[in-house]
Design an enzyme around this catalytic site. Structure first.
Site, PDB file in Angstrom:
ATOM      1  N   HIS A 142       0.706  53.422 -33.243  1.00  0.00           N
ATOM      2  CA  HIS A 142      -0.735  53.677 -33.172  1.00  0.00           C
ATOM      3  C   HIS A 142      -1.429  53.516 -34.524  1.00  0.00           C
ATOM      4  O   HIS A 142      -2.612  53.176 -34.578  1.00  0.00           O
ATOM      5  CB  HIS A 142      -0.996  55.090 -32.634  1.00  0.00           C
ATOM      6  CG  HIS A 142      -0.513  55.269 -31.228  1.00  0.00           C
ATOM      7  ND1 HIS A 142      -0.361  56.496 -30.633  1.00  0.00           N
ATOM      8  CD2 HIS A 142      -0.118  54.355 -30.290  1.00  0.00           C
ATOM      9  CE1 HIS A 142       0.090  56.349 -29.401  1.00  0.00           C
ATOM     10  NE2 HIS A 142       0.252  55.062 -29.173  1.00  0.00           N
ATOM     11  N   PHE A 379       6.792  58.091 -29.136  1.00  0.00           N
ATOM     12  CA  PHE A 379       6.887  57.712 -30.556  1.00  0.00           C
ATOM     13  C   PHE A 379       5.601  57.109 -31.117  1.00  0.00           C
ATOM     14  O   PHE A 379       5.643  56.185 -31.946  1.00  0.00           O
ATOM     15  CB  PHE A 379       8.068  56.740 -30.771  1.00  0.00           C
ATOM     16  CG  PHE A 379       9.282  57.071 -29.947  1.00  0.00           C
ATOM     17  CD1 PHE A 379       9.849  58.346 -30.009  1.00  0.00           C
ATOM     18  CD2 PHE A 379       9.838  56.148 -29.086  1.00  0.00           C
ATOM     19  CE1 PHE A 379      10.952  58.678 -29.235  1.00  0.00           C
ATOM     20  CE2 PHE A 379      10.940  56.473 -28.313  1.00  0.00           C
ATOM     21  CZ  PHE A 379      11.493  57.743 -28.379  1.00  0.00           C
ATOM     22  N   CYS A 380       4.463  57.616 -30.677  1.00  0.00           N
ATOM     23  CA  CYS A 380       3.167  57.075 -31.148  1.00  0.00           C
ATOM     24  C   CYS A 380       3.080  55.569 -30.947  1.00  0.00           C
ATOM     25  O   CYS A 380       2.474  54.850 -31.764  1.00  0.00           O
ATOM     26  CB  CYS A 380       2.899  57.434 -32.609  1.00  0.00           C
ATOM     27  SG  CYS A 380       2.735  59.189 -32.884  1.00  0.00           S
ATOM     28  N   ALA A 381       3.707  55.098 -29.884  1.00  0.00           N
ATOM     29  CA  ALA A 381       3.629  53.682 -29.528  1.00  0.00           C
ATOM     30  C   ALA A 381       3.550  53.635 -28.003  1.00  0.00           C
ATOM     31  O   ALA A 381       4.385  53.029 -27.333  1.00  0.00           O
ATOM     32  CB  ALA A 381       4.847  52.933 -30.049  1.00  0.00           C
TER      33      ALA A 381
END
Ligand SMILES: Cc1ncc(COP(=O)(O)O)c(C=O)c1O
Length: 430
Positions: A142, A379-381
């Protein structure tokens, strides 16, 4: 105190800093906390198996030593006439030279200390020329996916050549300033992206390229000049220097023209009826008292990795990650997430799912019963993990699907890796 020198004299020019020979092949340094014990079910204490380096890595001993050595003379930066202030200023500026050399930057590249990678990508986003279109893959973290005002999003490519082809086609269709943003090593799969080929394509279309190197620099040497990259960003805390500094390195012009990131002391030449801002990107975007210890720590990590030598670091990491991956692959119901297949080169990161268990359940069992620290989630993805899980598990429309991520680095041991594999095997066999 570390045998690695963190400060001797401050070179007048970056080129001199790059010419300073660095001794190679020192033993791999230790990390703090290698002997940490944690409680597990039943009240027993076990040695902590930290397999969560991709989130934040433990502190290297030479980094801790460098910070400890700098503290007695700690003082203000760029402001004081006192000896301690001059010494601390020199250490801060030396850290800039060290980071520049570490990433093989061009002598005239800006090196701006930030809080982390997210801060660095946001800084660049604020400095883009008006009307810039950013091209970014849905596979990004992100921090590299979200800061852009105007962006074209590309679907996860089926193979590396497809990434280059998709970027080529997207950039060809854009008028005006353009920036390609790509992560060098995925924080989800660890897979390495073809950044040299992507840089080539970007430049062919008059675009620039920003490489998110947060997960690459702890594991592999990066040479910005050789790869012909325009900007790189990374975080100290993933590079064994958890003292709150990150960095943006790259071409000066956009950064010199961009609105000062923070407005305040240090960023201005003079304030009267008009405010005269610094043109140099470093003071322009580093207003206020900077994170000196963070910068010193980051530079000490760069020095320590360089002094150890990448051959030794990569060899050990590859040995352990191969063992971990083959161990997990031998367990029925465990599926590793991968965009480009088992054989594609990757850094020490493995994300996986375990049939019949949520990622949270697996992570909790690993921690509570085996003393193993991993990450679970997306995982911020989010777009990327959704894509991978959608393919692997036949869809995750409920939006709750997630994965477990194990990641390694300096200080990881064979025992940690084996403990994880056996713990997952035990869980599956219950
Ligand atoms: C590839 C990548 N980019 C950016 C970031 C963001 O880093 P930070 O949280 O230090 O800003 C991360 C963190 O996980 C990452 O893995």
């Amino acid at each position: 105190m570390s045998t690695l020198t963190i400060f001797s004299s401050v070179p007048a020019r970056a080129a001199e800093a790059e010419a300073v020979p660095v001794a190679t092949s020192r033993p791999i340094p230790a990390v703090l906390g290698a002997d940490l014990e944690v409680p597990v079910k039943g009240g027993r204490l076990v040695g902590y198996a930290n397999l969560d380096y991709a989130a934040s890595a433990p502190c290297l001993e030479p980094v801790s030593a460098a910070v400890t050595a700098a503290l007695p003379a700690y003082s203000s930066v760029h402001r004081g006439a006192g000896y301690a202030s001059q010494l601390t200023t020199a250490r801060y500026e030396q850290a800039r030279h060290t980071v520049r050399a570490f990433v093989g930057a061009r002598p005239d590249d800006a090196v701006i200390f930030t809080r982390n990678t997210t801060d660095a990508t946001n800084l660049l986003a604020r400095c883009l020329p008006a009307g810039t279109t950013t091209v970014v893959f849905d596979t990004e973290h992100h921090a590299s996916l979200l800061p852009w005002e105007k962006s074209v999003r590309l679907a996860p490519p089926a193979f590396p050549g497809e990434a280059v082809r998709a970027a080529d086609a997207a950039l060809a269709g854009i008028d005006g300033p353009k920036l390609l943003v790509v992560t060098a090593a995925s924080n989800v799969t660890g897979e390495l992206w073809p950044i040299a080929a992507l840089a080539h394509v970007a430049h062919r279309h008059g675009a620039r390229i920003l490489v998110d190197a947060a997960q690459l620099v702890p594991h592999r040497r990066l040479n910005l000049t050789a790869l012909d990259l325009d900007y790189v960003a990374f975080s100290g805390h993933k590079l064994y220097a958890p003292f709150g500094a990150g960095v943006l390195v790259g071409r000066r012009d956009w950064l010199a023209d961009g609105e000062p990131y923070l407005k305040g002391g240090g960023a201005v030449r003079s304030v009267g009826d008009d405010t005269e801002w610094h043109d140099d990107p470093e003071p322009r975007h580093e207003a206020g008292t900077p994170n000196v210890l963070g910068a010193i720590a980051l530079a000490a990590a760069c020095d320590a990795l360089t002094a150890t030598g990448w051959t030794a670091l990569v060899r050990e990491e590859e040995r352990l990650i191969a063992r971990l991956r083959s161990g997990l692959a031998s367990i029925e119901g465990v599926r590793e997430l991968s965009l480009w297949g088992d054989d594609h080169p990757r850094v020490g990161i493995v994300s996986f799912t375990v049939a019949g268990y949520s990622a949270r359940e697996v992570a909790e069992v690993l921690s509570g019963e085996y003393g193993i620290g991993v990450r679970d989630g997306k995982f911020c993805a989010h777009p990327f993990v959704r894509h991978l899980l959608g393919e692997a598990d036949g869809g995750c429309e409920d939006g709750t699907a997630s994965a477990v991520r194990a990641s390694i680095g300096i200080g990881s041991t064979q025992e940690h890796v084996d403990r994880l594999v056996e713990a997952v095997r035990d869980l599956v066999n219950r």
